[in-house]
Design a protein around this motif. Structure first.
Motif, PDB file in Angstrom:
ATOM      1  N   LYS A  15      98.952 -99.849  29.813  1.00 28.79           N
ATOM      2  CA  LYS A  15      99.605 -99.606  31.105  1.00 28.79           C
ATOM      3  C   LYS A  15      98.967 -98.442  31.875  1.00 28.79           C
ATOM      4  N   ARG A  16      97.635 -98.456  31.926  1.00 23.45           N
ATOM      5  CA  ARG A  16      96.911 -97.395  32.632  1.00 23.45           C
ATOM      6  C   ARG A  16      96.405 -97.856  33.987  1.00 23.45           C
ATOM      7  N   GLY A  17      97.082 -98.792  34.611  1.00 28.94           N
ATOM      8  CA  GLY A  17      96.635 -99.320  35.881  1.00 28.94           C
ATOM      9  C   GLY A  17      97.134 -98.549  37.089  1.00 28.94           C
ATOM     10  N   GLU A  18      97.756 -97.410  36.856  1.00 23.23           N
ATOM     11  CA  GLU A  18      98.287 -96.646  37.981  1.00 23.23           C
ATOM     12  C   GLU A  18      97.137 -96.014  38.774  1.00 23.23           C
ATOM     13  N   PRO A  19      97.292 -95.934  40.094  1.00 23.41           N
ATOM     14  CA  PRO A  19      96.258 -95.271  40.879  1.00 23.41           C
ATOM     15  C   PRO A  19      96.223 -93.780  40.575  1.00 23.41           C
ATOM     16  N   ARG A  20      95.052 -93.208  40.745  1.00 21.77           N
ATOM     17  CA  ARG A  20      94.876 -91.765  40.557  1.00 21.77           C
ATOM     18  C   ARG A  20      94.690 -91.113  41.918  1.00 21.77           C
ATOM     19  N   SER A  21      95.190 -89.901  42.052  1.00 20.55           N
ATOM     20  CA  SER A  21      95.014 -89.162  43.301  1.00 20.55           C
ATOM     21  C   SER A  21      93.554 -88.796  43.473  1.00 20.55           C
ATOM     22  N   THR A  22      93.120 -88.841  44.709  1.00 21.34           N
ATOM     23  CA  THR A  22      91.760 -88.430  45.046  1.00 21.34           C
ATOM     24  C   THR A  22      91.822 -87.080  45.739  1.00 21.34           C
ATOM     25  N   ARG A  23      90.662 -86.590  46.119  1.00 22.50           N
ATOM     26  CA  ARG A  23      90.609 -85.337  46.875  1.00 22.50           C
ATOM     27  C   ARG A  23      90.713 -85.599  48.384  1.00 22.50           C
ATOM     28  N   PHE A  24      90.854 -86.886  48.743  1.00 30.92           N
ATOM     29  CA  PHE A  24      90.914 -87.264  50.149  1.00 30.92           C
ATOM     30  C   PHE A  24      92.362 -87.277  50.631  1.00 30.92           C
ATOM     31  N   LEU A  25      92.565 -86.778  51.847  1.00 28.44           N
ATOM     32  CA  LEU A  25      93.900 -86.723  52.439  1.00 28.44           C
ATOM     33  C   LEU A  25      94.057 -87.808  53.486  1.00 28.44           C
ATOM     34  N   ASP A  26      95.270 -88.374  53.556  1.00 29.70           N
ATOM     35  CA  ASP A  26      95.538 -89.343  54.606  1.00 29.70           C
ATOM     36  C   ASP A  26      95.930 -88.600  55.881  1.00 29.70           C
ATOM     37  N   LYS A  27      96.260 -89.351  56.928  1.00 27.69           N
ATOM     38  CA  LYS A  27      96.563 -88.723  58.215  1.00 27.69           C
ATOM     39  C   LYS A  27      97.878 -87.938  58.196  1.00 27.69           C
ATOM     40  N   ARG A  28      98.693 -88.151  57.158  1.00 26.25           N
ATOM     41  CA  ARG A  28      99.931 -87.374  57.006  1.00 26.25           C
ATOM     42  C   ARG A  28      99.723 -86.163  56.097  1.00 26.25           C
ATOM     43  N   ARG A  29      98.452 -85.915  55.745  1.00 26.77           N
ATOM     44  CA  ARG A  29      98.041 -84.769  54.913  1.00 26.77           C
ATOM     45  C   ARG A  29      98.518 -84.906  53.467  1.00 26.77           C
ATOM     46  N   ARG A  30      98.601 -86.140  52.965  1.00 23.17           N
ATOM     47  CA  ARG A  30      98.943 -86.397  51.558  1.00 23.17           C
ATOM     48  C   ARG A  30      97.702 -86.945  50.858  1.00 23.17           C
ATOM     49  N   GLY A  33      95.965 -92.142  46.825  1.00 26.76           N
ATOM     50  CA  GLY A  33      95.809 -92.704  45.489  1.00 26.76           C
ATOM     51  C   GLY A  33      94.920 -93.931  45.531  1.00 26.76           C
ATOM     52  N   VAL A  34      94.040 -94.039  44.532  1.00 27.08           N
ATOM     53  CA  VAL A  34      93.082 -95.142  44.463  1.00 27.08           C
ATOM     54  C   VAL A  34      92.965 -95.610  43.016  1.00 27.08           C
ATOM     55  N   HIS A  35      92.856 -96.919  42.826  1.00 22.69           N
ATOM     56  CA  HIS A  35      92.510 -97.461  41.510  1.00 22.69           C
ATOM     57  C   HIS A  35      91.009 -97.265  41.349  1.00 22.69           C
ATOM     58  N   MET A  36      90.624 -96.342  40.478  1.00 24.82           N
ATOM     59  CA  MET A  36      89.202 -96.023  40.311  1.00 24.82           C
ATOM     60  C   MET A  36      88.750 -96.378  38.904  1.00 24.82           C
ATOM     61  N   ALA A  37      87.506 -96.834  38.802  1.00 28.50           N
ATOM     62  CA  ALA A  37      86.927 -97.124  37.496  1.00 28.50           C
ATOM     63  C   ALA A  37      86.681 -95.806  36.767  1.00 28.50           C
ATOM     64  N   PRO A  38      87.042 -95.739  35.486  1.00 28.17           N
ATOM     65  CA  PRO A  38      86.801 -94.511  34.739  1.00 28.17           C
ATOM     66  C   PRO A  38      85.311 -94.335  34.438  1.00 28.17           C
ATOM     67  N   TYR A 149      86.472 -98.994  47.633  1.00 28.23           N
ATOM     68  CA  TYR A 149      87.107 -98.303  48.746  1.00 28.23           C
ATOM     69  C   TYR A 149      87.057 -96.788  48.536  1.00 28.23           C
ATOM     70  N   TYR A 150      86.472 -96.333  47.422  1.00 25.06           N
ATOM     71  CA  TYR A 150      86.410 -94.907  47.138  1.00 25.06           C
ATOM     72  C   TYR A 150      85.290 -94.284  47.973  1.00 25.06           C
ATOM     73  N   HIS A 151      85.613 -94.013  49.218  1.00 28.26           N
ATOM     74  CA  HIS A 151      84.680 -93.442  50.191  1.00 28.26           C
ATOM     75  C   HIS A 151      85.543 -92.832  51.286  1.00 28.26           C
ATOM     76  N   PRO A 152      85.283 -91.610  51.692  1.00 22.91           N
ATOM     77  CA  PRO A 152      86.172 -90.975  52.676  1.00 22.91           C
ATOM     78  C   PRO A 152      86.314 -91.760  53.978  1.00 22.91           C
ATOM     79  N   ASP A 153      85.228 -92.336  54.463  1.00 22.77           N
ATOM     80  CA  ASP A 153      85.303 -93.084  55.723  1.00 22.77           C
ATOM     81  C   ASP A 153      86.008 -94.424  55.556  1.00 22.77           C
ATOM     82  N   VAL A 154      85.831 -95.063  54.395  1.00 25.61           N
ATOM     83  CA  VAL A 154      86.497 -96.348  54.155  1.00 25.61           C
ATOM     84  C   VAL A 154      87.992 -96.128  53.994  1.00 25.61           C
ATOM     85  N   LEU A 155      88.397 -95.055  53.322  1.00 22.19           N
ATOM     86  CA  LEU A 155      89.827 -94.770  53.162  1.00 22.19           C
ATOM     87  C   LEU A 155      90.482 -94.427  54.496  1.00 22.19           C
ATOM     88  N   ALA A 156      89.752 -93.804  55.384  1.00 17.20           N
ATOM     89  CA  ALA A 156      90.300 -93.472  56.702  1.00 17.20           C
ATOM     90  C   ALA A 156      90.519 -94.717  57.544  1.00 17.20           C
TER      91      ALA A 156
END
Length: 193
Positions: A15-30, A33-38, A149-156
């Motif tokens: 059950k490790r499919g939860e997204p992990r927080s990134t260093r990227f902030l959304d427009k609400r300054r949060r 979270g992204v599903h990233m390959a380890p 999608y792990y790219h600052p411009d793609v997440l924006a």
């Protein structure tokens, strides 16, 4: 979830499919979270990240240790992100194939390989082209897709349209990344396996 089929199966079971927080902030300054390959460095983006995702999948799909010398080369039909996306890279139109061959150590026939930049339909277009190549008599073809999608411009990009998953975004999704690669050969009576 993982860099091999066994990794992915064990991570799902645990059950490790939860997204992990990134260093990227959304427009609400949060933090987003992204599903990233380890096992892939957080500072890799774009083509470098796609190669890091796809090379292990390519090595797992194509049998190693062939007794033939030189080893056989097969064309790769690869679906990648559509042109015009915020992380667009001209090298996705074809240069990714020899780069991926070198990174994976798998011999690929670059002259017969094709990349498909048609968005979500890319894998279907790649499959049709791969099956067509098999029907023309190819002994095997490699079929694949890779995206991140792990790219600052793609997440924006989805964030600007309130499409990232959040309490106040009912139509949001959790971005992710992954690669899937198959070796297709002619089958007995059914076309391909």
């Amino acid at each position: 979830l993982g860099l091999s089929g066994l990794d992915a199966a064990m991570l799902v079971r645990d059950k490790r499919g939860e997204p992990r927080s990134t260093r990227f902030l959304d427009k609400r300054r949060r933090f987003i979270g992204v599903h990233m390959a380890p096992g892939i460095r957080g500072d890799l983006h774009g083509l470098d990240r796609l190669v890091a995702l796809a090379a292990p999948a390519l090595r797992a799909a194509v049998p190693a240790g062939q007794a033939e010398s030189p080893p056989p080369t097969w064309p790769l039909f690869l679906a990648v992100a559509e042109a015009g996306r915020p992380d667009d890279d001209a090298r996705l139109a074809g240069e990714i194939v020899p780069i991926l061959a070198e990174a994976s150590g798998v011999a690929i026939d670059a002259s017969r390989s094709r990349t498909f930049r048609t968005g979500h339909a890319g894998a279907a277009f790649a499959l049709v082209a791969a099956l067509d190549e098999l029907q023309k008599g190819a002994p095997a073809v490699i079929l694949g897709a890779v995206d991140s999608y792990y790219h600052p411009d793609v997440l924006a990009w989805p964030d600007a349209e309130c499409r990232l998953h959040a309490l106040d975004a009912e139509n949001g999704f959790v971005p992710g990344e992954g690669a899937a690669i198959l070796l297709l050969t002619p089958g007995l009576g059914r076309g391909a396996r």
